[in-house]
Structure formats: C-alpha cells, structure tokens
Design a protein around this motif. Structure first.
Motif, mmCIF file in Angstrom:
data_model
loop_
_atom_site.group_PDB
_atom_site.id
_atom_site.type_symbol
_atom_site.label_atom_id
_atom_site.label_comp_id
_atom_site.label_asym_id
_atom_site.label_seq_id
_atom_site.Cartn_x
_atom_site.Cartn_y
_atom_site.Cartn_z
ATOM 1 N N VAL A 3 0.214 -8.278 -6.580
ATOM 2 C CA VAL A 3 -0.390 -8.558 -5.279
ATOM 3 C C VAL A 3 0.565 -8.057 -4.208
ATOM 4 O O VAL A 3 1.790 -8.134 -4.360
ATOM 5 C CB VAL A 3 -0.668 -10.065 -5.092
ATOM 6 C CG1 VAL A 3 -1.742 -10.529 -6.049
ATOM 7 C CG2 VAL A 3 0.599 -10.889 -5.257
ATOM 8 N N ASN A 4 0.025 -7.518 -3.133
ATOM 9 C CA ASN A 4 0.849 -6.981 -2.055
ATOM 10 C C ASN A 4 1.276 -8.093 -1.110
ATOM 11 O O ASN A 4 0.464 -8.944 -0.705
ATOM 12 C CB ASN A 4 0.069 -5.927 -1.262
ATOM 13 C CG ASN A 4 -0.140 -4.658 -2.052
ATOM 14 O OD1 ASN A 4 0.733 -4.219 -2.791
ATOM 15 N ND2 ASN A 4 -1.317 -4.064 -1.904
ATOM 16 N N THR A 6 2.162 -9.532 2.480
ATOM 17 C CA THR A 6 1.605 -9.192 3.789
ATOM 18 C C THR A 6 2.385 -9.796 4.955
ATOM 19 O O THR A 6 2.289 -9.302 6.082
ATOM 20 C CB THR A 6 0.150 -9.677 3.903
ATOM 21 O OG1 THR A 6 0.095 -11.091 3.655
ATOM 22 C CG2 THR A 6 -0.738 -8.950 2.891
ATOM 23 N N ARG A 7 3.163 -10.872 4.693
ATOM 24 C CA ARG A 7 3.847 -11.523 5.823
ATOM 25 C C ARG A 7 5.121 -12.203 5.346
ATOM 26 O O ARG A 7 5.120 -12.892 4.323
ATOM 27 C CB ARG A 7 2.908 -12.550 6.480
ATOM 28 C CG ARG A 7 3.486 -13.213 7.734
ATOM 29 C CD ARG A 7 2.382 -13.867 8.556
ATOM 30 N NE ARG A 7 1.727 -14.947 7.855
ATOM 31 C CZ ARG A 7 1.916 -16.256 8.144
ATOM 32 N NH1 ARG A 7 2.751 -16.607 9.106
ATOM 33 N NH2 ARG A 7 1.244 -17.175 7.482
ATOM 34 N N GLU A 22 3.907 -14.399 2.309
ATOM 35 C CA GLU A 22 2.471 -14.526 2.095
ATOM 36 C C GLU A 22 1.968 -13.229 1.481
ATOM 37 O O GLU A 22 2.487 -12.140 1.772
ATOM 38 C CB GLU A 22 1.743 -14.792 3.406
ATOM 39 C CG GLU A 22 0.261 -15.083 3.222
ATOM 40 C CD GLU A 22 -0.457 -15.431 4.514
ATOM 41 O OE1 GLU A 22 -1.628 -15.837 4.453
ATOM 42 O OE2 GLU A 22 0.168 -15.297 5.596
ATOM 43 N N ALA A 23 0.954 -13.349 0.596
ATOM 44 C CA ALA A 23 0.418 -12.167 -0.086
ATOM 45 C C ALA A 23 -1.057 -12.006 0.224
ATOM 46 O O ALA A 23 -1.715 -12.900 0.765
ATOM 47 C CB ALA A 23 0.645 -12.274 -1.589
ATOM 48 N N GLU A 24 -1.583 -10.856 -0.151
ATOM 49 C CA GLU A 24 -2.958 -10.507 0.187
ATOM 50 C C GLU A 24 -3.983 -11.393 -0.501
ATOM 51 O O GLU A 24 -5.151 -11.429 -0.085
ATOM 52 C CB GLU A 24 -3.225 -9.048 -0.176
ATOM 53 C CG GLU A 24 -3.086 -8.763 -1.672
ATOM 54 C CD GLU A 24 -3.217 -7.288 -2.000
ATOM 55 O OE1 GLU A 24 -3.528 -6.499 -1.084
ATOM 56 O OE2 GLU A 24 -3.011 -6.926 -3.171
ATOM 57 N N ASP A 25 -3.585 -12.139 -1.563
ATOM 58 C CA ASP A 25 -4.528 -13.036 -2.242
ATOM 59 C C ASP A 25 -4.652 -14.375 -1.538
ATOM 60 O O ASP A 25 -5.348 -15.270 -2.014
ATOM 61 C CB ASP A 25 -4.123 -13.240 -3.701
ATOM 62 C CG ASP A 25 -2.748 -13.866 -3.860
ATOM 63 O OD1 ASP A 25 -2.068 -14.115 -2.833
ATOM 64 O OD2 ASP A 25 -2.338 -14.110 -5.020
#
Length: 277
Positions: A3-4, A6-7, A22-25
């Motif tokens: 998972v990428n 993101t924050r 935080e991740a994209e999921d």
C-alpha cells in the motif's frame, strides 16, 4: 500487494526510528524503514513474526508492506533517519508496516496501564503464549506490548463471544529482535523475552499454563514458514536468503526445546514465576 503511504503523521520513539504514516487504504501504519539504524534484517524478522503469530493465535496488529514513492518522500522530508548530526533520507521502495489501531486522533493507545487495568486485560494469558514464542525465536529484546480498548472480535484471533463485546486488550508488538536481531543467531538467555511487569506471570503454576501455544509451537507446520518466505520482499534480503534459510532450519529444530527454555527462566537471578508449583 503493498500500500502506498500518503501522509506523514509523526516520528515514533525507539531505536528503529519508525514513522507513523497514513496509507492509501485508509489505515495508519507504524513503518520501519529498510535503511533503519538497526539493520534491514529487522524488517525480515518482523514479517516472519507476524505470519507466525497469526497461526499461533496471539493478538498482534495486522501488518502490510508500505511503499514510499519518490513523490511521497519529496513531499515529506521529515521521513528519514538521524545518525548523530547526519540525516539520511528514507530509501524509496517497500518497507514494513504495523497497523496502528485506528485513527491516532481518535483512538487512545497506551504503552503502560496501571495494575487495576492490567488485571482486567481480556487476553492477559497471551503473555504466557508470547513468552513461549519469544523463547522459541530467540528474541533478544524484552517483550513489548501496547494496550487499547476495543471490540474483542476485531483484535483477538481466538475470541468466540458476542461481536459487540469490548474490553482492554494487549497487542504484542516490536518483533525486530527475534533471531537475535540482525545477527540471526540464537543467544538464549533466561531473562530474554520477559515482559517488565511481573504481574502478568503471577498465575503461572507450571508448563500447562503455556498451553495451547506450546503444542502449537511443537507442531508448527513448515507450510507456514514457506508462506512467510514466499511473500517476503526480495530486496529486504539483499543476498541473505541462504542465511535466512539456515536460521529458519534451526528454528524448526528448536520446537521441542521451548518447554526447557521456559523452565530456565525459573533459574534466573529473579524468578518471574513465584507461584510455579
């Protein structure tokens, strides 16, 4: 699949210099970087431990491979490693993520709870099971755990009660120093793997209090080892695959030694099991 991230949320305490991201999921992860100060091998250890703990039915956070893209790192320069006065940027690519139990702005997570709450931890006997795991895997660190209040079915693999029942739980975390950390050896010590609160062991009367985990370890299937290896990112090994196979072969030979390793705790300078009969 990874998972990428993101924050960036914040940096965490500890020798691995992990980051809360935080991740994209939609989930949050405590991420250990591949170029962390403890060595990339601790990511391998964490991944293997997470797979094994699922089979042993011990409560631990879910895990994921977290991808840090060049674009993410460019926009989040805080993500990196400090070595003295030198700052090393994180390496783009795949890193190890341990899922944070919810939104950190809404969910309270505790490193320590008072005795009154420790007595009411719903899965307190799992401190016995995780000690058996730590002895088996040669954890050179003290046992680490966090505490959270939540729905028991969401966290505990073995919970069979009402789906909405809530309570305080211990989540077993930080397994980077199984296999003696980056050394990939078994330096057994009577005091290694113990939790620093002796209260969790006061109801231990004998080896029977380490069941059913002892039996699960003694009969641990090699297919679970194969599954962990199959999903392991190759660049975490960086040429160490043969060495890892050697360590895991030794691990499987150690299964029947675990009861003896637990009993050795009683002969330590301070016996953690004062009520052992």
């Amino acid at each position: 699949m990874p998972v990428n991230a993101t924050r960036f949320i914040r940096k965490m305490r500890g020798g691995a210099q992990s980051h809360l991201l935080e991740a994209e999921d939609g989930h949050f992860y405590i991420v250990k970087l591949r170029n962390n100060p403890q060595h990339r091998r601790v990511l391998v250890n964490e991944w293997i431990a997470s797979t094994f703990l699922q089979h042993l039915q011990l409560t631990a956070p879910e895990t994921a491979i977290v991808s840090l893209t060049p674009e993410f790192l460019a926009g989040n320069p805080e993500v990196g490693i400090l070595l003295g006065n030198q700052r090393l940027p994180a390496t783009p690519g795949w890193h190890f993520g341990s899922r944070y139990p919810g939104d950190p702005n809404r969910v309270a997570v505790y490193d320590f709870v008072p005795d009154t709450i420790l007595d009411r931890i719903e899965n307190r006997t799992e401190f016995h099971g995780i000690l058996a795991f730590d002895k088996w895997t040669g954890n050179a660190d003290a046992r680490q755990s966090i505490f959270v209040r939540g729905r028991l079915r969401q966290y505990m693999p073995s919970f069979q009660g009402h789906a909405l029942r809530t309570g305080f739980l211990a989540l077993m975390v930080d397994h980077g120093y199984i296999f003696n950390g980056p050394h990939w050896s078994y330096a057994d010590s009577a005091l290694s793997g113990l939790y620093f609160r002796p209260k969790v062991y006061t109801d231990v009367r004998g080896l029977q209090d380490f069941q059913p985990w002892l039996d699960r370890i003694v009969n641990f299937p090699e297919e679970i080892v194969d599954d962990a290896l199959a999903k392991l990112p190759a660049d975490w090994l960086n040429g160490d695959r043969d060495e890892l196979h050697r360590v895991l072969d030794l691990l499987m030979r150690r299964r029947r030694r675990v009861p003896d390793l637990i009993e050795e705790c009683r002969r330590a300078k301070v016996n953690p099991f004062p009520n052992w009969v």
